[in-house]
Design an enzyme around this catalytic site. Sequence first.
Site, mmCIF file in Angstrom:
data_model
loop_
_atom_site.group_PDB
_atom_site.id
_atom_site.type_symbol
_atom_site.label_atom_id
_atom_site.label_comp_id
_atom_site.label_asym_id
_atom_site.label_seq_id
_atom_site.Cartn_x
_atom_site.Cartn_y
_atom_site.Cartn_z
ATOM 1 N N LYS A 51 14.205 6.453 18.900
ATOM 2 C CA LYS A 51 14.121 6.567 17.425
ATOM 3 C C LYS A 51 12.868 7.405 16.855
ATOM 4 O O LYS A 51 12.602 8.279 16.047
ATOM 5 C CB LYS A 51 14.231 5.220 16.809
ATOM 6 N N GLN A 95 13.629 -4.121 15.142
ATOM 7 C CA GLN A 95 14.628 -3.979 16.226
ATOM 8 C C GLN A 95 15.169 -5.129 16.950
ATOM 9 O O GLN A 95 14.453 -6.239 17.110
ATOM 10 C CB GLN A 95 13.736 -3.106 17.478
ATOM 11 N N ASP A 118 18.576 0.391 8.683
ATOM 12 C CA ASP A 118 19.535 -0.083 9.547
ATOM 13 C C ASP A 118 20.742 -0.555 8.769
ATOM 14 O O ASP A 118 21.688 -0.920 9.283
ATOM 15 C CB ASP A 118 19.057 -1.201 10.442
#
Length: 299
Positions: A51, A95, A118
Amino acid sequence: MILDGKHISQTIRAEIREEVLMLKAKGLRAPKLAVVIVGHNPASETYVANKIKACEEVGIVSERIALEADITEGQLLEEVKRLNNDPSVDGFIVQLPLPEHISETTIMSAIDYRKDVDGLTPENVGRTVQGLPSLVSATPRGIRELLSRYKIQTEGKHVVVIGRSNIVGKPIAMLLMQRPYLSLPGMSAASLGDATVTVCHSKTRDLAAICRTADIIIVAAGSPKLLTADMVKEGATVIDVGINRIEDPSAPRGYKLVGDVDFENVAPKAAFITPVPGGVGPMTIVSLLQNTLQAYLGN
Ligand code: NAD
């Protein structure tokens, strides 16, 4: 025809790079993504590294915030609060998975939905359901983009989604059944939405018969060769989200990645099909970049 996610994602990366350059040329700052990683899970480390690298390639500023696995839930909540209030950060992700002593639901719920790139906060999910502007989670956004770029219409089509997870199955079903005018920013070309959607899962009876009635099948189950040729109507579109490691002594690492579709036998029947790797996977990462840009632009 192969739906080439790798190629499309590169095109989108180039578009984002252009847009960031234009922002900077106007004297504006570049968008910024922060990534919080807790502990040392090797798979998470790899995802986060990918990422950060993707951000660098397009000129999005990124920051990796590494926290030790024994951090308390309260301390992580403080970090989330700090990022919510930091005006230099447009979007951030925490995460997953988190260590067991920390509730993922509590942490996700604390993220400001406008920075939730997200798309996993209850607020963003609810907004997506209601057709309000929202940040859509990366994989469904990537699938929608892939369909759109190949001008695959969904209006009136029967879409069968296999899998009901919060990150793929449920949101993609929601997006494709929506009325297009209620859809989210960033859509173009094909009229996406207005599909008749059937969601199947591990307790569904006679999956094969349901799939045979589908114009578009989206498989996100995590089960190699779940979708076989006899389950697919001639001319259907097949989107394979699955990522499974299977042993392969001839591969350098001793394994290879396969999807949920028996690609070799399904591909000849399908009008469009995504490969694994090189289909939905690269679209997922690029969606995170698009979400960061969307968060920066405030829409
Ligand atoms: P999950 O692993 O949380 O759940 C799997 C879902 O599939 C469940 O809803 C289950 O009911 C359903 N299912 C499992 N076996 C089934 C069967 N035999 N028949 C019908 N339904 C069945 O789901 P997930 O997190 O969405 O992940 C699914 C797959 O997609 C995994 O392989 C994952 O690695 C992959 N994935 C890929 C990407 C990407 O970027 N390409 C992103 C997310 C997930």
